[in-house]
Design an enzyme around this catalytic site. Structure first.
Site, PDB file in Angstrom:
ATOM      1  N   ASP A 130     -19.821 -29.897 -76.223  1.00 40.07           N
ATOM      2  CA  ASP A 130     -19.683 -30.888 -77.297  1.00 40.07           C
ATOM      3  C   ASP A 130     -20.063 -32.266 -76.750  1.00 40.07           C
ATOM      4  OD1 ASP A 130     -18.708 -29.109 -79.212  1.00 40.07           O
ATOM      5  OD2 ASP A 130     -16.600 -29.624 -78.867  1.00 40.07           O
ATOM      6  N   MET A 131     -20.521 -33.152 -77.636  1.00 37.65           N
ATOM      7  CA  MET A 131     -20.818 -34.511 -77.173  1.00 37.65           C
ATOM      8  C   MET A 131     -19.657 -35.424 -77.564  1.00 37.65           C
ATOM      9  SD  MET A 131     -22.794 -36.252 -75.351  1.00 37.65           S
ATOM     10  CE  MET A 131     -24.278 -35.274 -75.139  1.00 37.65           C
ATOM     11  N   ARG A 180     -27.322 -28.668 -80.532  1.00 38.79           N
ATOM     12  CA  ARG A 180     -26.696 -28.816 -81.848  1.00 38.79           C
ATOM     13  C   ARG A 180     -26.946 -30.261 -82.280  1.00 38.79           C
ATOM     14  NH1 ARG A 180     -20.659 -29.065 -81.258  1.00 38.79           N
ATOM     15  NH2 ARG A 180     -20.683 -26.784 -81.244  1.00 38.79           N
ATOM     16  N   LYS A 183     -24.266 -35.762 -86.829  1.00 40.37           N
ATOM     17  CA  LYS A 183     -24.413 -37.210 -87.076  1.00 40.37           C
ATOM     18  C   LYS A 183     -23.699 -38.029 -86.007  1.00 40.37           C
ATOM     19  CE  LYS A 183     -25.131 -36.934 -92.057  1.00 40.37           C
ATOM     20  NZ  LYS A 183     -24.773 -37.429 -93.391  1.00 40.37           N
ATOM     21  N   GLY A 184     -22.527 -37.558 -85.542  1.00 42.81           N
ATOM     22  CA  GLY A 184     -21.745 -38.303 -84.552  1.00 42.81           C
ATOM     23  C   GLY A 184     -20.416 -38.722 -85.139  1.00 42.81           C
ATOM     24  N   HIS A 223     -22.338 -31.043 -93.116  1.00 41.33           N
ATOM     25  CA  HIS A 223     -21.862 -30.573 -94.436  1.00 41.33           C
ATOM     26  C   HIS A 223     -22.589 -31.316 -95.537  1.00 41.33           C
ATOM     27  CE1 HIS A 223     -18.651 -30.756 -91.389  1.00 41.33           C
ATOM     28  NE2 HIS A 223     -18.477 -29.497 -91.735  1.00 41.33           N
ATOM     29  N   ARG A 285     -11.449 -36.040 -88.320  1.00 39.50           N
ATOM     30  CA  ARG A 285     -11.747 -35.441 -89.641  1.00 39.50           C
ATOM     31  C   ARG A 285     -11.223 -36.340 -90.770  1.00 39.50           C
ATOM     32  NH1 ARG A 285     -13.691 -32.983 -85.946  1.00 39.50           N
ATOM     33  NH2 ARG A 285     -15.256 -34.488 -86.506  1.00 39.50           N
TER      34      ARG A 285
HETATM   35  C1  LIG Z   1     -20.230 -27.585 -86.108  1.00 43.99           C
HETATM   36  C2  LIG Z   1     -20.041 -29.047 -85.856  1.00 43.99           C
HETATM   37  C3  LIG Z   1     -19.880 -29.499 -84.565  1.00 43.99           C
HETATM   38  C4  LIG Z   1     -19.755 -30.871 -84.318  1.00 43.99           C
HETATM   39  N1  LIG Z   1     -19.713 -31.304 -83.018  1.00 43.99           N
HETATM   40  C5  LIG Z   1     -19.703 -32.642 -82.786  1.00 43.99           C
HETATM   41  C6  LIG Z   1     -19.829 -33.152 -81.466  1.00 43.99           C
HETATM   42  O1  LIG Z   1     -19.946 -32.406 -80.479  1.00 43.99           O
HETATM   43  N2  LIG Z   1     -19.795 -34.497 -81.299  1.00 43.99           N
HETATM   44  C7  LIG Z   1     -19.697 -35.371 -82.360  1.00 43.99           C
HETATM   45  O2  LIG Z   1     -19.717 -36.581 -82.147  1.00 43.99           O
HETATM   46  N3  LIG Z   1     -19.558 -34.896 -83.612  1.00 43.99           N
HETATM   47  C8  LIG Z   1     -19.563 -33.573 -83.858  1.00 43.99           C
HETATM   48  N4  LIG Z   1     -19.461 -33.120 -85.148  1.00 43.99           N
HETATM   49  C9  LIG Z   1     -19.050 -34.044 -86.234  1.00 43.99           C
HETATM   50  C10 LIG Z   1     -20.233 -34.739 -86.860  1.00 43.99           C
HETATM   51  O3  LIG Z   1     -20.781 -35.652 -85.933  1.00 43.99           O
HETATM   52  C11 LIG Z   1     -19.813 -35.506 -88.141  1.00 43.99           C
HETATM   53  O4  LIG Z   1     -18.831 -36.440 -87.833  1.00 43.99           O
HETATM   54  C12 LIG Z   1     -19.288 -34.609 -89.248  1.00 43.99           C
HETATM   55  O5  LIG Z   1     -19.971 -33.388 -89.289  1.00 43.99           O
HETATM   56  C13 LIG Z   1     -19.479 -35.286 -90.611  1.00 43.99           C
HETATM   57  O6  LIG Z   1     -20.835 -35.515 -90.843  1.00 43.99           O
HETATM   58  P1  LIG Z   1     -21.701 -34.700 -91.935  1.00 43.99           P
HETATM   59  O7  LIG Z   1     -23.002 -34.365 -91.331  1.00 43.99           O
HETATM   60  O8  LIG Z   1     -20.940 -33.577 -92.469  1.00 43.99           O
HETATM   61  O9  LIG Z   1     -22.070 -35.784 -93.052  1.00 43.99           O
HETATM   62  P2  LIG Z   1     -21.221 -36.863 -93.849  1.00 43.99           P
HETATM   63  O10 LIG Z   1     -22.235 -37.768 -94.460  1.00 43.99           O
HETATM   64  O11 LIG Z   1     -20.137 -37.465 -93.028  1.00 43.99           O
HETATM   65  O12 LIG Z   1     -20.542 -36.000 -94.979  1.00 43.99           O
HETATM   66  C14 LIG Z   1     -21.300 -35.329 -95.984  1.00 43.99           C
HETATM   67  C15 LIG Z   1     -20.343 -34.577 -96.880  1.00 43.99           C
HETATM   68  O13 LIG Z   1     -19.700 -33.544 -96.138  1.00 43.99           O
HETATM   69  C16 LIG Z   1     -18.341 -33.423 -96.515  1.00 43.99           C
HETATM   70  N5  LIG Z   1     -17.489 -33.781 -95.348  1.00 43.99           N
HETATM   71  C17 LIG Z   1     -17.898 -34.331 -94.184  1.00 43.99           C
HETATM   72  N6  LIG Z   1     -16.839 -34.498 -93.344  1.00 43.99           N
HETATM   73  C18 LIG Z   1     -15.765 -34.045 -94.016  1.00 43.99           C
HETATM   74  C19 LIG Z   1     -14.385 -33.943 -93.710  1.00 43.99           C
HETATM   75  N7  LIG Z   1     -13.893 -34.330 -92.525  1.00 43.99           N
HETATM   76  N8  LIG Z   1     -13.557 -33.438 -94.635  1.00 43.99           N
HETATM   77  C20 LIG Z   1     -14.020 -33.022 -95.832  1.00 43.99           C
HETATM   78  N9  LIG Z   1     -15.317 -33.107 -96.192  1.00 43.99           N
HETATM   79  C21 LIG Z   1     -16.176 -33.596 -95.301  1.00 43.99           C
HETATM   80  C22 LIG Z   1     -18.125 -34.360 -97.653  1.00 43.99           C
HETATM   81  O14 LIG Z   1     -18.393 -33.644 -98.839  1.00 43.99           O
HETATM   82  C23 LIG Z   1     -19.181 -35.428 -97.432  1.00 43.99           C
HETATM   83  O15 LIG Z   1     -19.555 -36.086 -98.600  1.00 43.99           O
HETATM   84  C24 LIG Z   1     -19.676 -31.771 -85.413  1.00 43.99           C
HETATM   85  C25 LIG Z   1     -19.844 -31.311 -86.713  1.00 43.99           C
HETATM   86  C26 LIG Z   1     -20.051 -29.984 -86.947  1.00 43.99           C
HETATM   87  C27 LIG Z   1     -20.265 -29.525 -88.358  1.00 43.99           C
END
Ligand SMILES: Cc1cc2nc3c(=O)[nH]c(=O)nc-3n(C[C@H](O)[C@H](O)[C@H](O)COP(=O)(O)OP(=O)(O)OC[C@H]3O[C@@H](n4cnc5c(N)ncnc54)[C@H](O)[C@@H]3O)c2cc1C
Length: 303
Positions: A130-131, A180, A183-184, A223, A285
């Site tokens: 993970d980052m 992977r 967004k961060g 997501h 989250r």
């Molecule tokens: C499998 C996986 C591994 C990850 N590993 C890392 C990592 O190693 N390092 C790191 O910095 N980040 C990690 N992340 C987190 C990532 O960086 C984002 O913070 C997170 O995924 C939210 O971004 P998004 O792309 O879903 O888009 P966003 O623009 O944040 O969200 C888009 C839509 O997704 C849904 N959504 C997003 N987050 C939530 C939530 N918490 N609760 C409910 N609905 C939500 C909502 O409907 C929102 O409108 C990981 C995410 C995933 C899916």
């Protein structure tokens, strides 16, 4: 601003100990965390596999304070890989380098990671690093690149919000690294990370195209329906088949979208966190979506 406050609180030991003592918090956290024990994670993984999804198991924990603790974490991961094999689960492992002592000593961390990767490779399995926040970006990439020279059973994560990521991606792809893209999730200053969502999204799409065109099997972790649509469209126009990459989402988030992607024959991996140390993960989250915070606060008031 709210996001910044929540991310700062996620690093507060005092808030962590208050929330961890609160039974209602624990119940609310179960929306995002499979449970506190490996058995809970295994049960969640089995359910995901039965629904046609791959899994990545994450034993929650970061920034360990002693070498003994880091060595215990290694033993624990050996056990996780053995259990995945014994139960014939379709699951790999995601871990954090600060859980393996990166704050204490880089050689220690590399030694522990190397032996976990070798153990995973012995089972034909895979370790995803993970980052974490930006103080760890450079070291994580270096540790991963050196581990990748010894084994293909390891890969890492790149974050679209960092300006540096495009260059990092080029280097990691040249090293043959599976990535992977996300967004961060951390609080980063505008000097190193795009402050605006639209710029993060544009960079995500740009990086997604680099990854998919590389011919290496990567994970697109989001997501966000707009990011998923962009990926689906790019893969279709470039004739990249659905088994050449995977989507990844977090346990408990957009399960409907996870199921839809499986119905559409895409590869889908669910990231399943478990363990006692769930507070920082839970706070990240909450920070991602204000509605989650409102739900959490309402649950506390209703006790
Ligand atoms: C499998 C996986 C591994 C990850 N590993 C890392 C990592 O190693 N390092 C790191 O910095 N980040 C990690 N992340 C987190 C990532 O960086 C984002 O913070 C997170 O995924 C939210 O971004 P998004 O792309 O879903 O888009 P966003 O623009 O944040 O969200 C888009 C839509 O997704 C849904 N959504 C997003 N987050 C939530 C939530 N918490 N609760 C409910 N609905 C939500 C909502 O409907 C929102 O409108 C990981 C995410 C995933 C899916």
């Amino acid at each position: 601003m709210l996001r910044g406050i929540l991310l700062e609180l996620s690093e507060s030991p005092a808030v962590a100990s208050w929330v961890l003592r609160n039974g209602m918090s624990r119940r609310v956290a179960r929306r995002f965390v499979a449970g506190e024990e490996l058995d809970d994670a295994i049960a969640a993984a089995r359910a995901c596999n039965q629904a046609g999804m791959h899994v990545s198991l994450d034993f929650l924990g970061e920034n360990v304070g002693s070498e003994a603790e880091a060595r215990r974490v290694r033993q624990m991961y050996y056990g996780v890989f053995d259990r995945i094999a014994a139960e014939k689960l379709d699951a790999n492992v995601s871990l954090k380098l600060t859980q393996l002592g990166l704050d204490l000593s880089e050689p220690l961390c590399e030694e522990l990671l190397g032996s976990i990767v070798a153990h995973a490779a012995g089972h034909g399995n895979f370790v995803r690093i993970d980052m974490e926040g930006s103080p760890y970006t450079q070291r994580s990439i270096e540790v991963c690149t050196r581990a990748r020279e010894k084994s293909s059973a390891v890969g890492t994560v790149v974050q679209a919000y960092l300006y540096r990521t495009e260059e990092d991606v080029k280097g990691l792809l040249a090293a043959g690294c599976r990535l992977r893209l996300c967004k961060g999730a951390y609080k980063e200053p505008a000097s190193i990370a795009f402050p605006e969502k639209k710029d993060v999204d544009a960079n995500f799409v740009k990086l997604m195209k680099l990854l998919l065109a590389s011919g290496i099997y990567h994970g697109i972790a989001t997501h966000d329906p707009a990011m998923i649509d962009a990926t689906v469209q790019f893969a279709a126009t470039q004739r990249i088949s659905k088994d050449k990459f995977e989507f990844q989402m977090l346990y408990g988030i957009r399960t409907d979208l996870q199921q839809q992607l499986v119905r559409d024959a895409y590869q889908m991996r669910v990231y399943i966190p478990y363990g006692h140390d769930w507070f920082p993960y839970f706070m990240r989250r909450l920070a991602e979506r204000p509605a989650n915070l409102a739900f959490f606060l309402r649950s506390l008031v209703r006790r």
